[in-house]
Structures are given as C-alpha cells and as structure tokens.
Write a protein that holds these residues in place. Structure first.
Motif, short mmCIF file in Angstrom:
data_model
loop_
_atom_site.label_atom_id
_atom_site.label_comp_id
_atom_site.label_asym_id
_atom_site.label_seq_id
_atom_site.Cartn_x
_atom_site.Cartn_y
_atom_site.Cartn_z
N ARG A 1 83.88 65.76 94.96
CA ARG A 1 83.99 64.74 95.38
C ARG A 1 82.08 64.21 96.70
NH1 ARG A 1 88.82 64.96 97.99
NH2 ARG A 1 89.42 63.98 95.47
N MET A 2 81.79 64.34 97.03
CA MET A 2 81.34 65.20 98.39
C MET A 2 79.37 64.64 97.49
SD MET A 2 81.20 68.05 101.08
CE MET A 2 81.43 67.43 102.60
N ILE A 3 79.19 65.86 96.75
CA ILE A 3 77.62 65.41 95.76
C ILE A 3 77.48 64.22 95.28
CG2 ILE A 3 77.13 66.92 93.95
CD1 ILE A 3 77.63 69.28 95.16
N TRP A 4 79.30 64.12 93.84
CA TRP A 4 78.85 63.39 93.39
C TRP A 4 79.74 61.67 93.18
CZ3 TRP A 4 78.84 68.55 91.57
CH2 TRP A 4 78.11 68.24 90.37
N GLY A 5 80.42 61.68 94.55
CA GLY A 5 81.23 60.18 94.25
C GLY A 5 82.66 60.90 94.32
N PRO A 6 82.97 59.55 94.79
CA PRO A 6 85.05 59.06 94.41
C PRO A 6 85.20 59.24 93.29
CG PRO A 6 84.96 58.67 95.56
CD PRO A 6 83.41 58.84 95.80
N GLU A 7 84.06 58.17 92.69
CA GLU A 7 84.75 57.27 91.48
C GLU A 7 84.43 57.77 90.63
OE1 GLU A 7 80.33 56.80 92.81
OE2 GLU A 7 81.83 56.46 93.83
N PHE A 8 85.07 57.04 88.93
CA PHE A 8 85.35 57.60 87.93
C PHE A 8 83.15 57.62 87.53
CE2 PHE A 8 89.30 56.44 88.05
CZ PHE A 8 90.03 57.50 87.23
N LYS A 9 82.98 58.62 86.91
CA LYS A 9 81.56 58.15 85.83
C LYS A 9 81.44 58.76 84.71
CE LYS A 9 78.93 59.07 90.33
NZ LYS A 9 77.69 58.47 90.50
N SER A 10 81.16 58.34 84.06
CA SER A 10 80.09 58.50 82.27
C SER A 10 79.58 59.61 81.65
CB SER A 10 81.15 57.26 82.19
OG SER A 10 80.34 56.79 81.12
N MET A 11 79.38 60.22 80.62
CA MET A 11 77.85 60.74 80.62
C MET A 11 76.76 59.62 79.95
SD MET A 11 77.45 64.68 79.22
CE MET A 11 76.19 64.31 77.69
N GLY A 12 78.35 59.44 78.54
CA GLY A 12 77.64 58.53 77.30
C GLY A 12 77.53 58.73 76.55
N MET A 13 77.38 58.53 74.78
CA MET A 13 77.61 59.85 74.34
C MET A 13 76.03 59.48 74.03
SD MET A 13 78.75 61.03 71.49
CE MET A 13 80.36 60.42 71.13
N PRO A 14 75.00 60.94 73.48
CA PRO A 14 74.14 60.99 73.63
C PRO A 14 73.54 60.43 71.72
CG PRO A 14 74.78 63.50 73.73
CD PRO A 14 75.83 61.98 73.79
N ALA A 15 72.22 59.68 71.80
CA ALA A 15 71.74 58.90 70.93
C ALA A 15 72.20 59.85 69.51
CB ALA A 15 70.69 58.85 71.03
N ALA A 16 71.47 61.39 69.57
CA ALA A 16 71.95 61.76 68.44
C ALA A 16 73.22 61.39 67.26
CB ALA A 16 72.02 63.34 68.90
#
Lengths: 342, 300
Positions: free
Chosen positions: B122-137
């Motif tokens: 929570r400290m490093i990346w924050g409390p909210e939802f994150k998404s990496m997303g599908m790689p282009a390949a």
C-alpha cells in the motif's frame, strides 16, 4: 504399552489435587467485586467512549476466553471459532427482527441453535488433529460466511442485517438505553467468565489439560477423548455466541465480517497477546488489542505494519503472551526470594 | 441458484470449452501457489500463512518491470526472481527462528507478515486497484475451439504452469538436489549429520516456494487487477487445494487445483453467489471422508 511403561507414565505426570470448593468461593467473590467496579465506572467517569469500550471488551473478551478453552486448555487450535460469534450475532438479530419474541427468549433460543450447530460441526471436526482440525474449522467458518453472503433474502447478503435490532424492554431492563446495555454486557461478561473459570477448574477441565498434554495416555486410562473434545467445543461455542449477541446489540445489527475468518485470526492473536496459560490472559489480550487498534488507527493509516511488529515482538521476542510472561517472571522472583529467606 | 444456466452450458460445446479453459487457468495459477505451499510444508513442516503475499509481490514486481522495460519476459522474470529473494530473506531472518516452536507461533509470525506486507504494498504502490494490461504480443485474435473463445494468453499460462509442474516433479524425483530435499523432509537430523547444510536447504525450498507463488502472481498480472490484499483470497484457496490434495503431495496439489478451478468456473454459472461456498463444501466433504486429503499420508 507395557506395564513398566505405564507405571513410568504414572510416576512422571504430576496429578494436582483438586479441591474446588474454596476456590469457587474465592472466584465468586472476585467476580462480584469485578462487577461492582464495572458497574460503578459510569458514575465515576461517565464518558460514552469508555462505556462503549467496555461493551466491546465484553463481546470480544467472551469470544477470546472461550477460544482459549480450546487452544490453551485442550490444545485444539481452531481457526473457525469466529463462526459461532457470527452465528450468535445473526441468530439473535434475526430472531429479534423477524419473530418479535422478548430478548431473554431470543437469547436462549440463539444459544440452543448454537448448541445444535456446534454439536454437528464439532462432531465432524474434533476427529481431526492439529493442522487438519484448524483447516476444517476454517472451512466450516467460510462455509457459514458464504451462506450468509448468498442467502440475501434472509441475511441481507454483504450489506448485513440492517434496519436495527428491536430492543423491547423486559423486566424493567431497557437495552436501547446505553447504560442498561452497558450493565447487561458487564453482567454477561462476568457471569460468562465465572462459568468458564468453573469449567476450567473442574475435574473435566483437568481432563482437557491431560488431553492437551498426552491424548494417547488419556485414552489409555479410559477417557473418551472424542467426547470430551466435542463437549468443550460446544461449550466454547456457546460463550462465543454470547459474545456475538452482545456485539449485535451494541452495533444494532450483524455484518458478514462477524463471521469472516479474520475474526478467528484476531481471537488467536488476542490469546497470544495476553497469554494462554492463565485464565485471564485472553481478557488482558482483548483489552490490549482494542487499545492498540484504537490508538494505532488514529495515529497512522498503516496500522497493519504497527500491529505486525507488535505481533512479531510477542511471537519471536517474548515467545509467549503478556500474562504468561508476567506470571513466569513473578514465579521466578518469588522462588528466588524464597531461597534467600532463612 | 441458477441450475438452468449450468444445464444449458453442459449442453453447449462452446460454453463447455470457455468454462473449462477459464477453470483451467484458475486451477493452474492456484497450482503454482499451492505447490509452493505444499513443498514448504512437506520439507520445513511450517504452514506458511504469508504465502499469498508472495503471489501479490510477484504481480506487483511484474507490473513495475513491465512498465519500466516494456518486456513481458523481463516482467515474468522479475516477478519470479524478486519473490525468490524475498522468500530467502524472510525465511532466514524470521521463519528460521520459530522452527520446532508451537504451530501457533509460526502462524502468528506469518500473520504478522500478512499485515506488514499488505501495508508495504500500500505504501509503495498505493491503495487503489492497478492493472498491468495485456502485453502487445498477446493482443491478437482469440482462438475458437468448438465455438468457445480461448485467448492465446490463457494457453501460454496453462503451458508455463504445466511446464513448472513437470520440471518440479521430475527435479524432485530424479535429481540429486531433489533427493536431498526429500531426505531433508523425511529426516533433517540425518541429512545434517551427513554434512549437508539443512539451513541452506530450508532457505532454498522457501525461496523456491516463494518463486513459484511470485511466478503465479506475475502470470496473473495481465489478466487480474492488482490490489494490496490480493494475496489473501488466493492464499485461502491454495490452502483448500493443498488440504484437499493432501499436505506435502505435489500430485495432490495438481489434482486439487484443477478440481477447485473447475468448481469455481462451473459453479459461477450454477451458483453465482455460492461459488466460494461450493469450494468450502467440497473441502469439508473431502476432509470428512479422508482426513489427510486425497494423496496425504497418514500422520503417525
């Protein structure tokens, strides 16, 4: 086991002499004194926050102490004891909302329901040992949690029991009045603790300690281990359920979190914090955890880190709970001074 | 309850394929987490309650690496290696202090780290939802098998997890290190008497378990949303998997994971609200009929 080995065992295990009567008298006196002190608190301080704090202590304290009957006295690490806390809260709340019976009737009926459910679940769980027992109780807890979430028409699903729990007066007691609720919670706490203390100090309580220390030997001398475990599982469930009912009255509702596994985790943590070898250890742990939670939540949003470090201090540093530590230290000191005395 | 939906799915090949694939990816991810758990239990006799945190860290490491480098391979690698290092440090610094102690102590040390790790994220990346997303390949047209939709990434995920299962199974059964690990699980005193550093083995096994969980997290990052505390539900589910399969059994973990994956995927059709309940019900049934799980050995 040969006869020689059996006699070895008999020699090694120290059997304490149990003379419960004078102790019972002392316990009742202590309980009465504690109740009087608690009952006088509002007239001395009269702060609403303090009263709320004591009510929460009563709910969690009953829960944690009953869990210690399993963990500390019988050696059964239940990771699902919170299900009975949740069951008490929901059972009582639903009974009051749907049926319109009086509070004492709902109280007794909820205990009866808890007894039946705990007997069925316990009969399945207590066959298993150690980590498997922990997991199967966890599974039952989550099963009940899932049922609460999915049975929306009855329980309100993830919103919980809302709309408040009606609290009609009975016998001149009006639980919708904060002071009455406070006194009633204190009474339930003191009576509950006194009863659990009697169970722990009874011959049955010593049977439990024996099962914890050496189940094989216990079954060899003719104790029905399965039945003893089941009985204490059900008894502990009843007290946990009472804690849940106090909580339901306090928040005037019931929420799925009351039956989530984290409440069991907290219960274990409370026991660890306070200590599992003294009867009042869990009570001390409850007070500590609630104070810790309240202050840390006010100071930082990262209370997980603080709480985690405190747990580590107890688990790796002290390797025991606070009361265990104090009792051991006190015993140590007394034996030292005793030796020095002429 | 919606039994009609379930019945009509069983009647349609397209739906069967879609649901089975989604069950398989849930199952394979769970297997990677659960096999680490079962390995750590088998060798160290410790129930690693903080295992879900490694899954979470794997996902966050992968996301960060992907955002920095744009390379999918590097993302997977950093997820796996990062958590392996974390696992090693965690084991040497903390878990090794409570070996042989009360089960309660071990659970508490882990519980403490569940709380700490969640807050660190929570400290490093924050409390909210994150998404990496599908790689282009992998942003290509999905495959259609018997009318069912199967994204290519799912196939990669299943493939990687299966490969890990085979490598792990063969590695433990055939290689020298595998034999030493199994010996250490069976009789650590004897192994250390033979001059083998058991501390190293314990640390290594913990790092391996952490790596597998981290890899699972990294693989899941493109298809799931990331949040502090995401390790939790995965942890509970992988516990169910290990318990159903039998603690310490790799084959059991595989079977348990696939069963739970399929129960989740088909259960979400028939019992949308009670899907979780189905898993616990299944676990209760297994434990009641076989107290040590499907492949568990009777504990003396």
């Amino acid at each position: 086991m040969t006869e020689l080995q059996a006699s070895e065992c008999a020699r090694v295990v120290k059997v304490p002499r149990i003379d419960a009567r004078p102790q019972r008298f002392r316990d009742i006196l202590i309980a009465l004194a504690a109740f009087v002190v608690l009952a006088l608190l509002p007239t001395i301080f009269g702060s609403k926050q303090l009263l709320d704090f004591v009510i929460r202590c009563a709910a969690y304290g009953l829960f944690a102490t009953s869990l210690n009957l399993l963990v500390g006295y019988t050696g059964m690490i239940s990771f699902g004891h919170g299900m009975f806390f949740g069951l008490g809260a929901y059972g009582f709340g639903l009974m009051m909302q749907k049926t319109g019976v009086s509070i004492p009737v709902a109280f007794v009926a909820t205990l009866a329901m808890t007894l039946v459910v705990a007997a069925v679940i316990g009969a399945i769980c207590v066959r298993l040992k150690e980590i498997y027992f922990a997991f199967v109780t966890l599974a039952f807890q989550m099963l009940i949690h899932s049922t609460i979430l999915s049975w929306q028409s009855l329980t309100g699903g993830d919103q919980g029991l809302r709309g408040g729990i009606p609290r009609p007066p009975f016998l001149g007691i009006d639980l919708s009045h904060p002071l009455h609720l406070y006194i009633a919670s204190c009474a339930l706490l003191v009576i509950g603790l006194l009863l659990m203390r009697q169970i722990a100090q009874s011959p049955f309580g010593y049977t439990l300690r024996m099962i914890r220390d050496n189940p094989t030997r216990a079954s060899f001398i003719g104790i029905n281990v399965w039945r003893a475990k089941l009985v204490i599982f059900v008894l502990a469930a009843l007290f946990a359920s009472t804690g849940g009912m106090i909580m339901a009255l306090f928040v005037s509702g019931a929420y799925p979190e009351f039956a989530y596994w984290t409440i069991s985790g907290e219960g274990i943590f409370i026991n660890m914090l306070g200590g599992v070898t003294t009867f009042l250890g869990p009570m001390v742990g409850t007070v500590l955890l609630l104070i810790l939670n309240d202050t840390v939540t006010r100071l930082t949003e990262y209370h997980g880190i603080v709480l985690g470090i405190v747990i580590l201090f107890f688990a790796i540093g002290l390797r025991k709970g606070l009361m265990d530590f104090v009792v051991e230290w006190y015993g140590h000191r007394r034996s030292e001074t005793g030796e020095r005395a002429p | 309850m919606d039994l009609d939906a379930l019945a009509s799915c069983f009647a349609s090949p397209a739906c069967l394929v879609t649901q089975t694939t989604s069950g398989l990816i849930i199952g394979m991810l769970l297997f990677l987490v659960a096999v680490g758990l079962t390995l750590i239990f088998g060798v160290l006799k410790v129930v690693n309650f903080s295992h879900g945190a490694f899954y979470m860290f794997g996902a966050y490491f992968a996301m960060t690496a992907y955002q920095l480098t744009g390379s999918f391979a590097l993302a997977m690698l950093s997820g796996a290696v990062g958590t392996a290092i974390l696992g090693l440090i965690f084991e040497r610094a903390f878990m090794s202090r409570v070996y042989g102690a009360d089960v309660l102590m071990q659970l508490l040390v882990c519980y403490a780290f569940v709380l700490i790790f969640d807050d660190v994220v929570r400290m490093i990346w924050g409390p909210e939802f994150k998404s990496m997303g599908m790689p282009a390949a992998f942003q290509v047209a999905p495959l259609f098998i018997a009318g069912g939709v199967v994204p290519p990434y799912y196939l990669l995920l299943i493939g990687v997890a299966l490969a890990a299962a085979v490598v792990l199974g063969l590695g433990l059964a055939r290689t020298r290190i595998g034999k030493v690990i199994r010996a250490a699980a069976h009789n650590p005193g004897m192994v250390s008497a033979l001059g083998i550093n058991t501390g190293l083995i314990y640390g290594g096994v913990f790092a391996l378990g952490g790596m597998l969980a981290g890899l699972a997290g990294a693989l899941a990052a493109p298809v799931r949303s990331l949040t502090p505390g995401m390790g939790f539900s995965v942890l509970i589910e992988s516990f169910i998997v290990t318990v159903i399969g039998g603690m310490g059994s790799i084959l059991g973990a595989l079977l348990g994971a696939l069963l739970i994956g399929l129960i989740r995927s088909f259960g979400s059709l028939g019992f949308p609200l009670f899907t979780e309940g189905l898993m616990y019900l299944f676990m209760v049934i297994v434990l009641v009929s076989r107290p040590t799980g499907l492949f568990g050995k009777e504990v003396a």
